[in-house]
Design a protein around this motif. Structure first.
Motif, PDB file in Angstrom:
ATOM      1  N   THR A  68       2.473   2.635   4.993  1.00 37.97           N
ATOM      2  CA  THR A  68       1.480   3.703   4.934  1.00 37.97           C
ATOM      3  C   THR A  68       2.051   5.044   5.370  1.00 37.97           C
ATOM      4  O   THR A  68       1.505   6.082   5.004  1.00 37.97           O
ATOM      5  CB  THR A  68       0.254   3.362   5.797  1.00 37.97           C
ATOM      6  OG1 THR A  68       0.687   3.111   7.138  1.00 37.97           O
ATOM      7  CG2 THR A  68      -0.463   2.142   5.258  1.00 37.97           C
ATOM      8  N   ALA A  96      -4.457   4.080   0.600  1.00 37.72           N
ATOM      9  CA  ALA A  96      -5.725   3.972   1.326  1.00 37.72           C
ATOM     10  C   ALA A  96      -6.548   2.803   0.800  1.00 37.72           C
ATOM     11  O   ALA A  96      -7.173   2.069   1.579  1.00 37.72           O
ATOM     12  CB  ALA A  96      -6.503   5.279   1.207  1.00 37.72           C
ATOM     13  N   MET A  97      -6.573   2.613  -0.516  1.00 37.53           N
ATOM     14  CA  MET A  97      -7.318   1.510  -1.116  1.00 37.53           C
ATOM     15  C   MET A  97      -6.773   0.174  -0.615  1.00 37.53           C
ATOM     16  O   MET A  97      -7.532  -0.705  -0.213  1.00 37.53           O
ATOM     17  CB  MET A  97      -7.206   1.558  -2.651  1.00 37.53           C
ATOM     18  CG  MET A  97      -7.865   0.397  -3.363  1.00 37.53           C
ATOM     19  SD  MET A  97      -7.440   0.201  -5.128  1.00 37.53           S
ATOM     20  CE  MET A  97      -7.413   1.855  -5.737  1.00 37.53           C
ATOM     21  N   ALA A  99      -4.679  -0.439   2.068  1.00 33.09           N
ATOM     22  CA  ALA A  99      -4.699  -0.578   3.521  1.00 33.09           C
ATOM     23  C   ALA A  99      -6.116  -0.741   4.049  1.00 33.09           C
ATOM     24  O   ALA A  99      -6.363  -1.545   4.951  1.00 33.09           O
ATOM     25  CB  ALA A  99      -4.044   0.628   4.178  1.00 33.09           C
ATOM     26  N   GLY A 100      -7.055  -0.020   3.472  1.00 30.74           N
ATOM     27  CA  GLY A 100      -8.425  -0.036   3.964  1.00 30.74           C
ATOM     28  C   GLY A 100      -9.177  -1.321   3.686  1.00 30.74           C
ATOM     29  O   GLY A 100     -10.078  -1.695   4.424  1.00 30.74           O
ATOM     30  N   THR A 101      -8.799  -2.014   2.637  1.00 31.96           N
ATOM     31  CA  THR A 101      -9.541  -3.220   2.270  1.00 31.96           C
ATOM     32  C   THR A 101      -8.686  -4.475   2.335  1.00 31.96           C
ATOM     33  O   THR A 101      -9.169  -5.555   2.055  1.00 31.96           O
ATOM     34  CB  THR A 101     -10.097  -3.084   0.839  1.00 31.96           C
ATOM     35  OG1 THR A 101      -8.996  -2.914  -0.059  1.00 31.96           O
ATOM     36  CG2 THR A 101     -11.052  -1.926   0.721  1.00 31.96           C
ATOM     37  N   ASN A 102      -7.404  -4.314   2.694  1.00 30.56           N
ATOM     38  CA  ASN A 102      -6.458  -5.437   2.758  1.00 30.56           C
ATOM     39  C   ASN A 102      -6.440  -6.210   1.438  1.00 30.56           C
ATOM     40  O   ASN A 102      -6.404  -7.430   1.416  1.00 30.56           O
ATOM     41  CB  ASN A 102      -6.783  -6.367   3.927  1.00 30.56           C
ATOM     42  CG  ASN A 102      -5.631  -7.308   4.237  1.00 30.56           C
ATOM     43  OD1 ASN A 102      -4.487  -7.048   3.861  1.00 30.56           O
ATOM     44  ND2 ASN A 102      -5.920  -8.390   4.898  1.00 30.56           N
ATOM     45  N   GLN A 103      -6.484  -5.502   0.332  1.00 28.39           N
ATOM     46  CA  GLN A 103      -6.554  -6.142  -0.976  1.00 28.39           C
ATOM     47  C   GLN A 103      -5.277  -6.876  -1.364  1.00 28.39           C
ATOM     48  O   GLN A 103      -5.307  -7.713  -2.258  1.00 28.39           O
ATOM     49  CB  GLN A 103      -6.918  -5.123  -2.055  1.00 28.39           C
ATOM     50  CG  GLN A 103      -8.355  -4.712  -2.009  1.00 28.39           C
ATOM     51  CD  GLN A 103      -9.295  -5.894  -2.093  1.00 28.39           C
ATOM     52  OE1 GLN A 103      -9.154  -6.775  -2.925  1.00 28.39           O
ATOM     53  NE2 GLN A 103     -10.270  -5.925  -1.212  1.00 28.39           N
TER      54      GLN A 103
END
Length: 109
Positions: A68, A96-97, A99-103
């Motif tokens: 990140t 951000a997508m 890291a933020g949702t751990n996808q």
């Protein structure tokens, strides 16, 4: 039809003359369609579009391969016989997508 060849035999067209990559317009349409999907498949589509990795390479990614600070995703290349890792720069919004949702841990959730 002559194929564009880069320094390491990179080619825009395959042996049959078919284009191997999306145009800018096609990429935009693909990402717009992906943005209507659930978070996991949407993230997978963005990774594929922005890194150019194979589905099998994307499926093997973990959150630990996302930097990140440097805005990169480190991908283990599966095409070669020896182990090769490549750090691919990715857009801040994609970082951000992911890291933020751990996808990266749940593409299909």
């Amino acid at each position: 039809m002559a194929a564009f060849t880069g320094g390491d035999q990179w080619q825009v067209h395959d042996e049959a003359g078919r284009r191997k990559y999306l145009s800018t317009e096609e990429l935009e349409r693909f990402l717009n369609a992906a943005n209507r999907l659930a978070p996991g498949p949407r993230a997978l589509c963005h990774v594929l579009a922005y890194t150019g990795c194979r589905v099998s390479e994307a499926s093997a990614l973990t959150i630990h391969q996302l930097d990140t600070d440097r805005l990169t995703l480190t991908i283990k290349t599966l095409k070669r016989r020896r182990t090769v890792f490549r750090a691919v720069p990715v857009p801040p919004a994609m970082v951000a997508m992911l890291a933020g949702t751990n996808q990266l841990a749940s593409w299909y959730a």
